[in-house]
Design an enzyme around this catalytic site. Structure first.
Site, short mmCIF file in Angstrom:
data_model
loop_
_atom_site.label_atom_id
_atom_site.label_comp_id
_atom_site.label_asym_id
_atom_site.label_seq_id
_atom_site.Cartn_x
_atom_site.Cartn_y
_atom_site.Cartn_z
N HIS A 36 0.83 -1.20 0.00
CA HIS A 36 0.00 0.00 0.00
C HIS A 36 0.87 1.26 0.00
O HIS A 36 0.45 2.31 -0.49
CB HIS A 36 -0.91 0.03 1.23
CG HIS A 36 -1.96 -1.04 1.24
ND1 HIS A 36 -1.73 -2.29 1.75
CD2 HIS A 36 -3.24 -1.03 0.78
CE1 HIS A 36 -2.82 -3.02 1.63
NE2 HIS A 36 -3.75 -2.28 1.04
N ASP A 42 -4.14 -6.11 -8.17
CA ASP A 42 -4.42 -5.45 -6.90
C ASP A 42 -4.69 -3.98 -7.22
O ASP A 42 -4.53 -3.53 -8.37
CB ASP A 42 -3.25 -5.63 -5.93
CG ASP A 42 -3.67 -5.49 -4.46
OD1 ASP A 42 -4.77 -4.99 -4.20
OD2 ASP A 42 -2.87 -5.88 -3.59
#
Length: 345
Positions: free
Chosen positions: A185, A255
């Protein structure tokens, strides 16, 4: 026939704005994904999923969520039960492996019951990553354990529980995030392990579940596979490893391309993922201008990608198996107590 674009979109809040609805109507994303910012009450979530499907004119448009349990749970108390992390199932009595499998399936079946009730048809689990000592904690207790075979068995039990409840599982993060030395992230993880070690451990759960309908890629560089590109944007990793060595034949989504592990603009990331072999590009943050860019650069869903998408949705054609949710919650609570793991269900 409406041309569907190869991306999944988020939205900003509890209801669609007129601008969002108009964009979705025009852009025709394959599906949608919800986050905590989109969730208030069961009635509100049901209205939102209905509105999302109405915006694209497709009753079967998939709506996704990350509902793993533990620290990754978008639908949370007080309106939904708190489920345990995946590691809780691996901590059940070691001398009763069948019990572990049964309880993992039950936990997923209960989650599917919750999701179907509000119109969510895809859950981004099971996590098939196998953590190693020294890896970043982003996976941690989201994994079923540190043994690849146990992860595979419990991951399949979870996937079967979701499917029994009429919800599609997404195996992630292929070809394996367990060795990641950073949280993707925020930064780009780099894995230095040799290919033999990756094949023996990291790839194994994904090989065992290669028949699943959906998978999500990892934003990780594997030096032994492609020393320059993260898996999500690597033709070599997707073609040779995910499609080849692992043998995954289902729909492959990236993702979230708004994560900081990927370089370049949102448009460059979306284009790179599509060109590398991701069937669907996942964009999660709900920023309309970014979504417009994604819609411009991703292809129309066609060819093998379209066939894989249709095959995935066909798995939802049956009605969920009969299930007594109240009784199931009591069974889950009792079973988890055996492992000294609290679950408020």
């Amino acid at each position: 026939m409406t041309a569907i674009k190869a991306f999944i979109a988020g939205c900003a809040g509890h209801v669609l704005s007129p601008d969002e609805a108009a964009f979705f109507r025009e852009a025709q994303p394959w599906g949608f994904i919800l986050f905590r910012r989109n969730v208030d009450t069961p009635d509100q979530v049901r209205r939102l999923t209905d509105t999302l499907r109405e915006s694209v004119g497709r009753a079967d448009a998939p709506v996704l969520v990350d509902q793993e349990g533990g620290r990754v749970q978008r639908l949370a108390p007080p309106h939904w039960p708190a489920y345990p992390p995946a590691a809780a199932y691996g901590r059940l009595p070691a001398n009763d492996f069948l019990l572990r499998r049964e309880v993992a399936r039950l936990g997923a079946r209960l989650i599917a019951h919750d999701l179907r009730a509000v119109g969510i048809t895809v859950d981004c689990m099971p996590v098939l990553d196998v953590p190693v000592p020294g890896a970043d904690s982003v996976i941690g207790d989201r994994a079923y354990g540190r043994d690849a075979r146990e992860v595979a068995v419990l991951g399949r039990a979870c996937a079967e529980g979701l499917l029994a409840g009429g919800v599609l599982p997404v195996v992630k993060h292929v070809p394996g995030h367990g060795r990641g030395n950073a949280d993707s992230h925020h930064a780009l993880p780099v894995v230095e392990a040799v290919r033999e070690d990756l094949a023996a451990s990291d790839f194994l759960p994904f090989r065992v579940l290669a028949d699943m309908p959906l998978a999500m890629s990892a934003h990780i560089i594997y030096r032994a596979l492609d020393p320059r590109r993260p898996a999500t944007v690597s033709r070599r990793v997707i073609g040779e490893v995910i499609r080849g060595e692992i043998g995954f034949g289902g729909l492959l989504m990236s993702d979230d391309i708004s994560m900081n592990a990927l370089a370049g603009t949102i448009g460059e990331r979306a284009r790179a993922a599509s060109r590398a072999g991701c069937d669907i590009v996942l964009h999660c943050n709900g920023r309309l201008e970014e979504m417009k860019t994604v819609a411009e650069v991703v292809p129309t869903l066609a060819g093998m990608a379209r066939a894989r998408a249709a095959a995935a949705l066909a798995r939802l054609a049956h009605e969920p198996e009969p299930f007594d949710a109240a009784e199931g919650r009591e069974r889950l609570k009792s079973a988890l107590a055996m492992g000294s793991v609290g679950a408020e269900t």
